[in-house]
Design an enzyme around this catalytic site. Structure first.
Site, PDB file in Angstrom:
ATOM      1  CD  GLU A 281      -2.987  -1.245   2.216  1.00 44.96           C
ATOM      2  OE1 GLU A 281      -2.742  -0.764   3.331  1.00 44.96           O
ATOM      3  OE2 GLU A 281      -4.077  -1.754   1.915  1.00 44.96           O
ATOM      4  CG  ASP A 360      -7.628  -5.608   4.610  1.00 48.16           C
ATOM      5  OD1 ASP A 360      -7.184  -5.918   5.724  1.00 48.16           O
ATOM      6  OD2 ASP A 360      -7.597  -4.449   4.161  1.00 48.16           O
ATOM      7  CD  GLU A 388      -9.897  -1.436   7.906  1.00 47.98           C
ATOM      8  OE1 GLU A 388      -8.960  -2.045   8.449  1.00 47.98           O
ATOM      9  OE2 GLU A 388      -9.795  -0.872   6.802  1.00 47.98           O
TER      10      GLU A 388
HETATM   11  O1  GCW Z   1      -7.061  -2.918   5.466  1.00 47.34           O
HETATM   12  C1  GCW Z   1      -6.024  -2.084   5.431  1.00 47.34           C
HETATM   13  C2  GCW Z   1      -6.424  -0.904   6.221  1.00 47.34           C
HETATM   14  C3  GCW Z   1      -5.252   0.032   6.350  1.00 47.34           C
HETATM   15  C4  GCW Z   1      -4.111  -0.734   7.009  1.00 47.34           C
HETATM   16  C5  GCW Z   1      -3.776  -1.947   6.156  1.00 47.34           C
HETATM   17  C6  GCW Z   1      -2.684  -2.822   6.746  1.00 47.34           C
HETATM   18  C7  GCW Z   1      -2.369   0.057   8.444  1.00 47.34           C
HETATM   19  O2  GCW Z   1      -7.521  -0.278   5.597  1.00 47.34           O
HETATM   20  O3  GCW Z   1      -5.667   1.120   7.120  1.00 47.34           O
HETATM   21  O4  GCW Z   1      -2.983   0.085   7.192  1.00 47.34           O
HETATM   22  O5  GCW Z   1      -4.921  -2.738   6.008  1.00 47.34           O
HETATM   23  O6  GCW Z   1      -3.015  -3.832   7.338  1.00 47.34           O
HETATM   24  O7  GCW Z   1      -1.522  -2.496   6.602  1.00 47.34           O
END
Ligand code: GCW
Length: 672
Positions: A281, A360, A388
């Site tokens: 990311e 995720d 989340e």
């Molecule tokens: O799902 C995503 C989240 C991000 C997070 C990422 C991760 C810390 O939306 O906010 O970043 O996973 O796990 O690195």
């Protein structure tokens, strides 16, 4: 400082003080280590808060009426039978003749855990004359990951702001200590205190700008048996020096890390190690230099090894710039594709941290195939305690049942290679493995936003200590130490126990995931990510919905599993139904095992989900007056927000699929 409560350590005053407790007036402990001092303090706090009895520390020649904290020896062995506690395990027993309660372990940390366990036991079950509790933690590393930023906010935080940072300053106060107590009380032994997304400012946590304060937090943690770890920026040498790259094979880069690490250990000799999110990311990583993740992780591992430190390296590496038109690239494949081929290439102080599912933290995902693909690599399993995608601590969603499914999943790397056997070290005989949880805490007075989200934090830690505990046992335990009144305990238990299933019913169906508002990830938006770059598509059309991940017609993801899973997931008939849409594009008129069509299942579950929230609210209304008004009101307020959210999900999802399919609800309920 925000006010804070004590969560499950808010010991409720007992109505009746049992005889054996009345006889106790002292605590005896030979060790004077910081941890032992805290164990003694915990005995005093609990005796006072629960029974209203002030007790003192006595010397070891006092022979009766004591709680004795000690290092395990032959005498204790007589009581413990064949059991021997390890450094973090304990034996607790009662000696009737002299009314002593003994808590013994191989180390002071184990004694401290034993003290917390003793009082939990006394609150929940009371004590019998032949009480004997023997327990060793099953998982070596029981870690909490904070996603706290130094600005004071928390990434995916739903309980206020950070209690570690405010406006780029580190906070050390009573709350820090209370937090260490809470974590220690449930056996957490490792904590990272900053977000895995390490911005410029947090990169400096490993420098003199902040190290002396980090050390103070570390000292508090240490005195409760917890080691402190930091998330680091793989590009730190570029951010903090003149070096213009962070190639792990560049000698200057290695020398930079050597110096930085030596300095960290000079200040914090008991520092735990690094957590790294690389090439993920938008974060920097070894890929930029044509290096593998083994080369990246091993460089840091060699640097930190002389100090006994570890490198926890996350496997959340995937292409987040996908084209929705491309049906072959599959985000679910990424973890395995990037890491399985590196098995056996990591230093022995590297641990790969793998999210429970391949995507995720959705409400329903299969278990990541990477757990079954790595046989010669240390592994941490990563759960997200923060909700989340599971209601953001507004909606109630007790996650322990989901975590149990993951831990019990047999990867079939061998006959016995369940996820829990892998992360406990039993399967491959390694000592460096464990479970990490992205925490759900913040500076809200109740720590977790929704009071009931504390059950997830508590449950996470309890499962790390003993993955054999059932979801029901954990929920009952948590309700019993948190609430005093029997009806409150019962109703809260009933509200939370099936809440994961309720949440799943009113949100995205049968493993498809997402359908949330982009960025915030709360509330329904069926097409929110459908044409986006994140690789999270449901592919609904007028005939059906689902991702085809089969080898035959789809992305080939099913082949990443060991048999029999690969074949089971490849075929629609043998795919567990709750994951149907994760693996197969399925027509709306496909008939499920219940005899219902897929579309009718979607309609029914969504209506049911909303109905179930109404039942939960009624159960809560029954306890009005039996819990503190403040608590009653704040829970009630969130439950109403959950009802609103669930209704919104129900109506939008049902309407979306009705419009797509043109098929009416056979029960004729309102769909817009
Ligand atoms: O799902 C995503 C989240 C991000 C997070 C990422 C991760 C810390 O939306 O906010 O970043 O996973 O796990 O690195």
């Amino acid at each position: 400082m925000n006010e804070f409560e004590k969560c499950w350590l808010n010991y409720n005053r007992a109505d009746i003080v049992p005889e054996y407790i009345k006889q106790i007036d002292t605590v005896i402990c030979e060790s004077n280590s910081h941890i032992a001092e805290n164990a003694v303090n915990e005995v005093c706090i609990a005796m006072k808060d629960i029974y209203g009895i002030e007790i003192n520390r006595a010397s070891s020649d006092k022979t009766n009426g004591s709680i004795i904290l000690k290092i395990f020896d032959e005498n204790d062995q007589k009581y413990a039978g064949t059991f021997t506690p390890d450094k973090e395990g304990y034996v607790i027993y009662f000696v009737k003749e002299n009314n002593n309660i003994i808590v013994a372990s191989a180390s002071d940390a184990g004694v401290l855990y034993g003290v917390f366990r003793l009082f939990r036991e006394l609150i929940i079950h009371g004590m019998s004359e032949d009480m004997l509790i023997c327990e060793n933690p099953q998982i070596p590393f029981r870690m909490i990951n904070h996603w706290d930023n130094m600005a004071g906010d928390i990434e995916r935080g739903y309980s206020g702001n950070s209690f570690f940072y405010d406006d780029y300053k580190i906070i050390i106060d009573d709350r820090t200590k209370m937090y260490a107590r809470l974590m220690s009380s449930v056996g957490i032994n490792a904590i990272t205190i900053n977000n895995v997304n390490v911005h410029k400012i947090e990169t400096e946590l490993i420098t003199d700008t902040y190290l002396s304060e980090v050390k103070q937090i570390s000292d508090i943690f240490n005195s409760y048996g917890i080691k402190l770890y930091l998330s680091i920026n793989f590009a730190a040498p570029m951010e903090l020096s003149d070096i213009d790259n962070c190639d792990p094979l560049n000698e200057d880069v290695v020398a930079w890390w050597e110096k930085a690490t030596a300095h960290i250990y000079e200040i914090i000799p008991n520092f735990g190690g690094f957590l790294v999110k690389a090439d993920s990311e938008g974060r920097p990583g070894p890929f930029t230099y044509g290096r593998t993740h083994a080369e990246g992780a091993n460089m840091l591992a060699r640097v930190i090894k002389p100090y006994g430190g570890i490198v926890v390296w996350r496997c959340f590496v995937y292409n987040c710039r996908q084209d929705w038109r491309d049906r072959k690239t599959d985000r679910a494949r990424a973890g395995y594709d990037n890491f399985a081929g590196l098995d056996g290439q990591f230093e022995d102080n590297v641990i790969l941290q793998i999210k429970n599912g391949p995507m995720d933290f959705q409400i329903r995902e299969p278990v990541s195939p990477l757990f079954g693909g790595l046989k010669a690599t240390n592994i941490f399993l990563e759960f997200q305690i923060a909700q989340e995608y599971t209601g953001q601590q507004i909606d109630i969603c007790y996650l322990v049942p989901m975590w149990k499914e993951v831990l019990d999943f047999n990867t079939y790397a061998t006959e016995t290679a369940t996820v829990k056997n892998i992360v406990s070290g039993k399967e491959y005989g390694n000592a460096v493995c464990g479970i990490a949880g992205v925490t759900n805490t913040g500076n809200d007075s109740n720590w977790t936003g929704h009071d009931f989200s504390a059950a997830n934090l508590y449950g996470f830690a309890r499962l790390c200590f003993n993955p054999e505990l059932s979801s029901e046992e954990i929920a009952k335990e948590w309700a019993a130490i948190t609430y005093k009144d029997d009806l409150v305990r019962k109703n809260v238990y009933e509200i939370i126990i099936d809440s994961r299933s309720t949440y799943e019913k009113y949100t995205s169906p049968l493993g498809i995931g997402w359908m949330v508002n982009p960025n915030s990830h709360y509330g329904p938006f069926v097409d929110g990510y459908e044409y986006d770059r994140w690789g999270t598509y449901h592919r609904a059309d007028r005939n059906g919905i689902g991702q085809d991940r089969t080898v035959k017609y789809g992305t080939g993801y099913t082949a990443q599993y060991n048999e029999p899973w690969a074949t089971r997931y490849e075929n629609v008939e043998t795919t567990p139904e709750e994951l149907l849409l994760f693996f197969h594009y399925t027509k709306y008129d496909y008939v499920l095992s219940t005899g219902k069509t897929l579309i009718q299942h979607i309609y029914d579950t969504h209506f049911e989900g909303v109905d179930e929230i109404n039942v939960m609210i009624d159960k809560w209304k029954e306890v009005k007056g039996l819990v503190d008004d403040k608590i009653y009101e704040r829970v009630y307020e969130r439950m109403n927000r959950q009802l609103y959210n669930a209704t919104e999900w129900c109506d939008r999802v049902n309407t979306y699929f009705y419009r797509m399919s043109g098929i009416s609800d056979e029960k004729g309920r309102t769909i817009y």
